[in-house]
Design a protein around this motif. Structure first.
Motif, PDB file in Angstrom:
ATOM      1  N   HIS A   7     -46.751 -20.273 102.650  1.00 57.62           N
ATOM      2  CA  HIS A   7     -45.902 -21.408 103.029  1.00 57.62           C
ATOM      3  C   HIS A   7     -45.837 -21.520 104.556  1.00 57.62           C
ATOM      4  O   HIS A   7     -46.028 -20.528 105.256  1.00 57.62           O
ATOM      5  N   LEU A   8     -45.488 -22.708 105.039  1.00 61.75           N
ATOM      6  CA  LEU A   8     -45.153 -22.859 106.457  1.00 61.75           C
ATOM      7  C   LEU A   8     -43.690 -23.299 106.521  1.00 61.75           C
ATOM      8  O   LEU A   8     -43.375 -24.476 106.310  1.00 61.75           O
ATOM      9  N   LEU A   9     -42.827 -22.342 106.791  1.00 63.52           N
ATOM     10  CA  LEU A   9     -41.381 -22.611 106.773  1.00 63.52           C
ATOM     11  C   LEU A   9     -40.795 -22.622 108.174  1.00 63.52           C
ATOM     12  O   LEU A   9     -39.808 -23.293 108.444  1.00 63.52           O
ATOM     13  N   ALA A  89     -31.902 -29.970  89.203  1.00 62.10           N
ATOM     14  CA  ALA A  89     -31.952 -29.208  90.455  1.00 62.10           C
ATOM     15  C   ALA A  89     -33.273 -29.440  91.182  1.00 62.10           C
ATOM     16  O   ALA A  89     -34.291 -29.766  90.553  1.00 62.10           O
ATOM     17  N   LEU A  90     -33.258 -29.229  92.496  1.00 61.09           N
ATOM     18  CA  LEU A  90     -34.481 -29.381  93.284  1.00 61.09           C
ATOM     19  C   LEU A  90     -35.570 -28.433  92.776  1.00 61.09           C
ATOM     20  O   LEU A  90     -36.729 -28.830  92.628  1.00 61.09           O
ATOM     21  N   LEU A  91     -35.187 -27.192  92.497  1.00 61.54           N
ATOM     22  CA  LEU A  91     -36.195 -26.233  92.043  1.00 61.54           C
ATOM     23  C   LEU A  91     -36.836 -26.693  90.730  1.00 61.54           C
ATOM     24  O   LEU A  91     -38.066 -26.653  90.578  1.00 61.54           O
ATOM     25  N   ASP A  92     -36.020 -27.151  89.788  1.00 61.94           N
ATOM     26  CA  ASP A  92     -36.578 -27.616  88.503  1.00 61.94           C
ATOM     27  C   ASP A  92     -37.449 -28.851  88.711  1.00 61.94           C
ATOM     28  O   ASP A  92     -38.466 -29.036  88.027  1.00 61.94           O
ATOM     29  N   THR A 117     -35.340 -21.199 100.416  1.00 60.48           N
ATOM     30  CA  THR A 117     -34.896 -20.694  99.110  1.00 60.48           C
ATOM     31  C   THR A 117     -35.830 -21.155  97.989  1.00 60.48           C
ATOM     32  O   THR A 117     -36.269 -20.341  97.165  1.00 60.48           O
ATOM     33  N   VAL A 118     -36.169 -22.444  97.981  1.00 57.98           N
ATOM     34  CA  VAL A 118     -37.044 -22.913  96.882  1.00 57.98           C
ATOM     35  C   VAL A 118     -38.474 -22.401  97.066  1.00 57.98           C
ATOM     36  O   VAL A 118     -39.152 -22.091  96.083  1.00 57.98           O
ATOM     37  N   ALA A 119     -38.907 -22.266  98.314  1.00 54.93           N
ATOM     38  CA  ALA A 119     -40.271 -21.769  98.552  1.00 54.93           C
ATOM     39  C   ALA A 119     -40.441 -20.376  97.964  1.00 54.93           C
ATOM     40  O   ALA A 119     -41.456 -20.052  97.343  1.00 54.93           O
ATOM     41  N   ARG A 120     -39.412 -19.560  98.135  1.00 53.88           N
ATOM     42  CA  ARG A 120     -39.485 -18.174  97.646  1.00 53.88           C
ATOM     43  C   ARG A 120     -39.555 -18.117  96.126  1.00 53.88           C
ATOM     44  O   ARG A 120     -39.950 -17.107  95.555  1.00 53.88           O
ATOM     45  N   ALA A 127     -47.939 -24.126  97.839  1.00 49.88           N
ATOM     46  CA  ALA A 127     -47.542 -24.084  99.247  1.00 49.88           C
ATOM     47  C   ALA A 127     -46.386 -25.039  99.506  1.00 49.88           C
ATOM     48  O   ALA A 127     -46.432 -26.203  99.097  1.00 49.88           O
ATOM     49  N   VAL A 128     -45.361 -24.535 100.174  1.00 48.87           N
ATOM     50  CA  VAL A 128     -44.246 -25.373 100.614  1.00 48.87           C
ATOM     51  C   VAL A 128     -44.307 -25.473 102.137  1.00 48.87           C
ATOM     52  O   VAL A 128     -44.445 -24.461 102.827  1.00 48.87           O
TER      53      VAL A 128
END
Ligand code: CP
Length: 313
Positions: A7-9, A89-92, A117-120, A127-128
């Motif tokens: 990811h690039l966070l 939810a965003l994750l779902d 949090t969601v990337a993990r 990739a986030v």
């Protein structure tokens, strides 16, 4: 150099060698001829989802163009028309898009930690990219800013960079400062009223100034930031006329910087508040070059992250 990054966070997900490699790749992309470009459908078969929960023009459109120019498909997710309106939810939401073969997620959000949090929680091979989260980070903006600086001033170690404005609430400034530290600039001057400056840094190269003329003295690069009104409580909003009077970049103030200083702004620009229109459109401004560079730099970022993805395919 980092071989595989998922990811690039934030900028510190990269090291100096990887940053320099990204800039070199962006340069190669810009200088590729039409034939090279047609050959480079390196992301064919991949899909990028733009998920923007705050407004954007440059970042959203340039990620879309970057992905399409590399042969990927693009989804511009519209929260208002989505099942997030039914409390999903965003994750779902992201896992549903992943089930439909989206591999890249470009995510902008007003909350500082939600992108990380969601990337993990994403599986390997996904990739986030943080396209701006609260006041925390906007790494792709900092990379395109570095690239633009390098085009004009290739020796980073010789540079004094002045950043003027609402640095305290700026995710762009956070990422720019981290990136400028990593490439080894000589000095970074943070200029603004006390209430818009961040906590002091331990790094002695980072200096603070309340007097704009003093802070601009001999600067090679002048970066202007807007006042982030949306992140400041109503009772603490600065008076914008007073702000322009004390910190607006005018021609006579710019004259304190080096004669060949470049003027940058990540956008959106508020002419007559943080910068005079004559400077915005003047010979020292590289503001539209920054926007143009955004596509090539984001292509380079997607290609870097695709390397990790391909290890899982
Ligand atoms: N610099 C930047 O992030 O611009 P947008 O808000 O238009 O994406």
């Amino acid at each position: 150099m980092i071989e595989h990054i998922q990811h690039l966070l934030q900028i510190t997900d990269l090291d100096q060698a990887t940053i320099m490699q990204l800039l070199a790749r962006a340069d190669a992309i810009i200088h590729a001829d039409q034939h090279d470009r047609e050959q480079q459908q390196l992301l064919a078969g991949k899909t990028l989802a733009n998920l923007f929960f705050e407004p954007s023009t440059r970042t959203r459109v340039s990620f879309e163009l970057a992905a399409k120019r590399l042969g990927a498909e693009v989804i511009n997710f519209d929260e208002q028309q989505s099942s997030m309106r039914k409390d999903e939810a965003l994750l779902d939401t992201m896992l549903s898009l992943q089930a439909m073969q989206c591999q890249f997620f470009v995510l902008r959000h007003s909350e500082n930690s939600i992108v990380t949090t969601v990337a993990r929680q994403m599986p390997p091979g996904i990739a986030v990219i943080n396209a701006g989260d609260g006041t925390h980070a906007h790494p792709s903006q900092a990379l395109l800013d570095l690239f633009t600086i390098q085009q004009h001033k290739p020796d980073f170690s010789a540079l004094t960079v002045a950043i003027i404005g609402d640095i305290k609430h700026s995710r762009v400034a956070n990422s720019q400062i981290a990136a400028l530290q990593m490439v080894g600039v000589k000095a970074i001057r943070l200029i603004g009223p006390a209430e818009l400056l961040p906590e002091p840094y331990a790094d002695p190269r980072i200096q603070f100034a309340h007097d704009i003329r003093h802070g601009l003295q001999d600067a090679d690069v002048v970066i202007i930031l807007r006042v982030q009104k949306e992140r400041i409580a109503a009772e603490q909003q600065p008076d914008l006329d007073a702000y322009y009077h004390d910190y607006g970049l005018t021609r006579d103030r710019l004259a304190c910087a080096s004669a060949d200083a470049i003027v940058m702004h990540p956008g959106p620009v508020n002419r007559g508040i943080e910068i005079d229109a004559s400077i915005c459109d003047g010979p020292q401004s590289v503001i539209r070059q920054q926007v143009r560079n955004g596509v090539a730099v984001r292509m380079a970022i997607l290609l870097l992250l695709a390397k990790n993805m391909d290890a899982y395919s």
